[in-house]
Motif scaffolding. Sequence first.
Motif: not given
Length: 113
Positions: A49-53, A38, A45, A41-42, A47
């Motif tokens: 976001k979709g894959e992390a989710q 988490s 730079s 992903s924030v 990163a």
Amino acid sequence: MSLTLSAASARIAREIVATEVAFAEATTATANTIATVSTASVEVSGAPKGEAQVALRHLQRATSRLMDAQADVLRAHAKLREIGREMMGPEEPWCPDEQVFTGAELDEEFRAA
């Protein structure tokens, strides 16, 4: 080689506590990974976001399953304590602290009691 009642009881008591600790450590490790993913992903730079989710959802499911399994182990511990009370007859059920102990230490505790 067959186990005696006291040896089996000591082994089960030691192993059930070790199992509970292992589940707690696994849950903690998974939660730490969720926090790191988490944060990354924030703060990182670019990163994805979709894959992390997607990864976070998998980790969340794994955490949920670990907690379900941990609850089953705790229920098994309660049942084993009940069996121990029936078979060994102490007035109060006895469980070791979360520290690992040896059979010799258990014998010393019973002798002291």
